[in-house]
Design an enzyme around this catalytic site. Sequence first.
Site, mmCIF file in Angstrom:
data_model
loop_
_atom_site.group_PDB
_atom_site.id
_atom_site.type_symbol
_atom_site.label_atom_id
_atom_site.label_comp_id
_atom_site.label_asym_id
_atom_site.label_seq_id
_atom_site.Cartn_x
_atom_site.Cartn_y
_atom_site.Cartn_z
ATOM 1 N N ARG A 141 -8.593 -52.348 9.263
ATOM 2 C CA ARG A 141 -9.399 -51.477 8.415
ATOM 3 C C ARG A 141 -8.560 -50.841 7.310
ATOM 4 O O ARG A 141 -7.398 -50.524 7.522
ATOM 5 C CB ARG A 141 -10.042 -50.380 9.278
ATOM 6 C CG ARG A 141 -11.441 -50.744 9.697
ATOM 7 C CD ARG A 141 -12.015 -49.825 10.699
ATOM 8 N NE ARG A 141 -11.895 -48.409 10.385
ATOM 9 C CZ ARG A 141 -12.448 -47.453 11.127
ATOM 10 N NH1 ARG A 141 -13.153 -47.780 12.176
ATOM 11 N NH2 ARG A 141 -12.287 -46.184 10.816
ATOM 12 N N ARG A 188 -19.628 -34.146 12.353
ATOM 13 C CA ARG A 188 -18.183 -33.924 12.266
ATOM 14 C C ARG A 188 -17.841 -32.531 11.788
ATOM 15 O O ARG A 188 -16.667 -32.218 11.570
ATOM 16 C CB ARG A 188 -17.553 -34.901 11.303
ATOM 17 C CG ARG A 188 -17.636 -36.297 11.814
ATOM 18 C CD ARG A 188 -16.586 -37.160 11.178
ATOM 19 N NE ARG A 188 -16.929 -38.526 11.459
ATOM 20 C CZ ARG A 188 -16.063 -39.488 11.628
ATOM 21 N NH1 ARG A 188 -14.799 -39.253 11.505
ATOM 22 N NH2 ARG A 188 -16.468 -40.702 11.899
ATOM 23 N N ARG A 238 -7.056 -38.218 8.617
ATOM 24 C CA ARG A 238 -8.259 -38.211 9.450
ATOM 25 C C ARG A 238 -8.065 -37.334 10.678
ATOM 26 O O ARG A 238 -8.968 -36.606 11.082
ATOM 27 C CB ARG A 238 -8.604 -39.654 9.878
ATOM 28 C CG ARG A 238 -9.209 -40.470 8.750
ATOM 29 C CD ARG A 238 -8.916 -41.948 8.876
ATOM 30 N NE ARG A 238 -9.546 -42.550 10.046
ATOM 31 C CZ ARG A 238 -9.142 -43.708 10.577
ATOM 32 N NH1 ARG A 238 -8.113 -44.358 10.081
ATOM 33 N NH2 ARG A 238 -9.778 -44.184 11.621
ATOM 34 N N LYS A 297 -14.152 -44.035 20.687
ATOM 35 C CA LYS A 297 -15.583 -43.731 20.568
ATOM 36 C C LYS A 297 -16.393 -45.014 20.385
ATOM 37 O O LYS A 297 -17.367 -45.254 21.086
ATOM 38 C CB LYS A 297 -15.851 -42.807 19.367
ATOM 39 C CG LYS A 297 -15.134 -41.481 19.416
ATOM 40 C CD LYS A 297 -15.472 -40.622 18.209
ATOM 41 C CE LYS A 297 -15.014 -41.207 16.894
ATOM 42 N NZ LYS A 297 -13.557 -41.200 16.694
ATOM 43 N N ARG A 317 -5.210 -51.817 16.104
ATOM 44 C CA ARG A 317 -6.635 -52.210 16.101
ATOM 45 C C ARG A 317 -6.857 -53.406 15.161
ATOM 46 O O ARG A 317 -6.359 -53.435 14.050
ATOM 47 C CB ARG A 317 -7.489 -51.036 15.627
ATOM 48 C CG ARG A 317 -8.929 -51.432 15.393
ATOM 49 C CD ARG A 317 -9.859 -50.267 15.338
ATOM 50 N NE ARG A 317 -9.570 -49.311 14.289
ATOM 51 C CZ ARG A 317 -10.219 -48.162 14.159
ATOM 52 N NH1 ARG A 317 -11.148 -47.832 15.009
ATOM 53 N NH2 ARG A 317 -9.921 -47.343 13.189
HETATM 54 P P1 AP5 Z 1 -11.963 -47.381 18.632
HETATM 55 O O1 AP5 Z 1 -12.995 -47.434 19.694
HETATM 56 O O2 AP5 Z 1 -12.097 -48.322 17.468
HETATM 57 O O3 AP5 Z 1 -11.724 -45.876 18.108
HETATM 58 P P2 AP5 Z 1 -12.702 -44.767 17.517
HETATM 59 O O4 AP5 Z 1 -12.582 -43.559 18.366
HETATM 60 O O5 AP5 Z 1 -14.087 -45.325 17.308
HETATM 61 O O6 AP5 Z 1 -11.956 -44.443 16.149
HETATM 62 P P3 AP5 Z 1 -12.323 -44.694 14.644
HETATM 63 O O7 AP5 Z 1 -11.018 -44.873 13.916
HETATM 64 O O8 AP5 Z 1 -13.318 -45.799 14.442
HETATM 65 O O9 AP5 Z 1 -12.955 -43.353 14.267
HETATM 66 P P4 AP5 Z 1 -12.985 -42.697 12.877
HETATM 67 O O10 AP5 Z 1 -13.653 -41.439 13.170
HETATM 68 O O11 AP5 Z 1 -11.687 -42.599 12.168
HETATM 69 O O12 AP5 Z 1 -13.702 -43.738 11.956
HETATM 70 P P5 AP5 Z 1 -15.209 -43.938 11.590
HETATM 71 O O13 AP5 Z 1 -15.421 -45.389 11.496
HETATM 72 O O14 AP5 Z 1 -16.085 -43.144 12.477
HETATM 73 O O15 AP5 Z 1 -10.522 -47.600 19.327
HETATM 74 C C1 AP5 Z 1 -9.334 -47.629 18.544
HETATM 75 C C2 AP5 Z 1 -8.397 -48.729 19.071
HETATM 76 O O16 AP5 Z 1 -7.912 -48.374 20.371
HETATM 77 C C3 AP5 Z 1 -9.064 -50.111 19.228
HETATM 78 O O17 AP5 Z 1 -8.144 -51.097 18.867
HETATM 79 C C4 AP5 Z 1 -9.411 -50.194 20.747
HETATM 80 O O18 AP5 Z 1 -9.364 -51.534 21.225
HETATM 81 C C5 AP5 Z 1 -8.273 -49.360 21.358
HETATM 82 N N1 AP5 Z 1 -8.690 -48.609 22.550
HETATM 83 C C6 AP5 Z 1 -9.872 -47.936 22.723
HETATM 84 N N2 AP5 Z 1 -9.879 -47.325 23.934
HETATM 85 C C7 AP5 Z 1 -8.680 -47.603 24.516
HETATM 86 C C8 AP5 Z 1 -8.079 -47.255 25.791
HETATM 87 N N3 AP5 Z 1 -8.726 -46.492 26.678
HETATM 88 N N4 AP5 Z 1 -6.817 -47.699 26.045
HETATM 89 C C9 AP5 Z 1 -6.140 -48.483 25.150
HETATM 90 N N5 AP5 Z 1 -6.669 -48.844 23.952
HETATM 91 C C10 AP5 Z 1 -7.909 -48.416 23.644
HETATM 92 O O19 AP5 Z 1 -15.279 -43.257 10.138
HETATM 93 C C11 AP5 Z 1 -14.653 -43.835 9.005
HETATM 94 C C12 AP5 Z 1 -14.866 -42.961 7.775
HETATM 95 O O20 AP5 Z 1 -16.278 -42.864 7.458
HETATM 96 C C13 AP5 Z 1 -14.412 -41.489 7.889
HETATM 97 O O21 AP5 Z 1 -13.042 -41.337 7.646
HETATM 98 C C14 AP5 Z 1 -15.290 -40.854 6.780
HETATM 99 O O22 AP5 Z 1 -14.782 -41.098 5.499
HETATM 100 C C15 AP5 Z 1 -16.616 -41.564 6.931
HETATM 101 N N6 AP5 Z 1 -17.530 -40.882 7.881
HETATM 102 C C16 AP5 Z 1 -18.013 -41.367 9.060
HETATM 103 N N7 AP5 Z 1 -18.807 -40.457 9.672
HETATM 104 C C17 AP5 Z 1 -18.821 -39.368 8.863
HETATM 105 C C18 AP5 Z 1 -19.450 -38.080 8.945
HETATM 106 N N8 AP5 Z 1 -20.219 -37.743 9.990
HETATM 107 N N9 AP5 Z 1 -19.249 -37.202 7.937
HETATM 108 C C19 AP5 Z 1 -18.495 -37.526 6.873
HETATM 109 N N10 AP5 Z 1 -17.848 -38.703 6.731
HETATM 110 C C20 AP5 Z 1 -18.025 -39.627 7.705
#
Ligand code: AP5
Length: 213
Positions: A156, A85, A167, A13, A124
């Site tokens: 992270r 979410r 998660r 994402k 990552r």
């Molecule tokens: P990356 O693009 O970093 O993945 P992502 O989908 O953004 O995953 P996240 O882990 O960031 O999502 P998340 O939902 O757990 O965390 P968030 O920060 O939102 O890609 C991942 C890896 O794969 C990278 O190394 C990339 O290079 C590689 N890659 C990407 N595409 C690829 C491909 N096609 N092929 C090969 N490799 C690839 O949230 C963190 C925390 O914040 C949550 O746990 C929660 O506590 C809180 N939070 C955030 N939003 C909310 C909400 N709305 N409500 C409540 N709590 C929330």
Amino acid sequence: MRIIIMGPQGAGKGTQAAKLEEETGATHIETGDLVREEINQGTELGEKIQEYNERGELVPDEIIIDMTKPYLDENDSWILDGFPRNKEQAQALDEMLDEIGEDLDRVVVLEAPDDVLVERLSGRRQSEATGEVYHIEHDPPPEEGSEEDPGPFVQREDDTEEAIRNRLETYHEQTEPLKDYYEEKGILVTIDATQDIDEVTENVLQAVGEKDS
Ligand code: AP5
């Protein structure tokens, strides 16, 4: 442009939203980043939400909605990454859009199986200096010592095996059902996120009407 990028942890994402921002000029609003910033700044709110983040649990709805709203109000054109979410957050977003008489254009869902996601999250790495996200195999950073070297890199705190499992479970239970919610509104597009990063980007651009299919 008002777009949601949805998908399980590690589907890409953040990676795709950053590319879409570059291509379209729409603002990338990433709620996970807002959470981590608050924690890093050591604010009272940051202390309150730190445990949720480290355990890989959702931050309470009222907190995340209050944190996100100013960014939505501030920008006409955005790519929302990590919000909503669950049903409560989706309804809160609908209410915000109703208030300004606007609609969502598209909800883009990136899909990949859990074993692929765990491998991606374990590899990552993020540049401390630029915040840029890399993968040690699939998207390696510029060579160490080179002029563009963005190192050092960090992993992270919620990319531990236990937090990743938590998660993904939360995603399947609470976030995935939103696909039906947006399918009924006729704005859902699903993309195979197991393809190369550039191929996924092509598909995302087509899905939001920025490229012909
Ligand atoms: P990356 O693009 O970093 O993945 P992502 O989908 O953004 O995953 P996240 O882990 O960031 O999502 P998340 O939902 O757990 O965390 P968030 O920060 O939102 O890609 C991942 C890896 O794969 C990278 O190394 C990339 O290079 C590689 N890659 C990407 N595409 C690829 C491909 N096609 N092929 C090969 N490799 C690839 O949230 C963190 C925390 O914040 C949550 O746990 C929660 O506590 C809180 N939070 C955030 N939003 C909310 C909400 N709305 N409500 C409540 N709590 C929330």
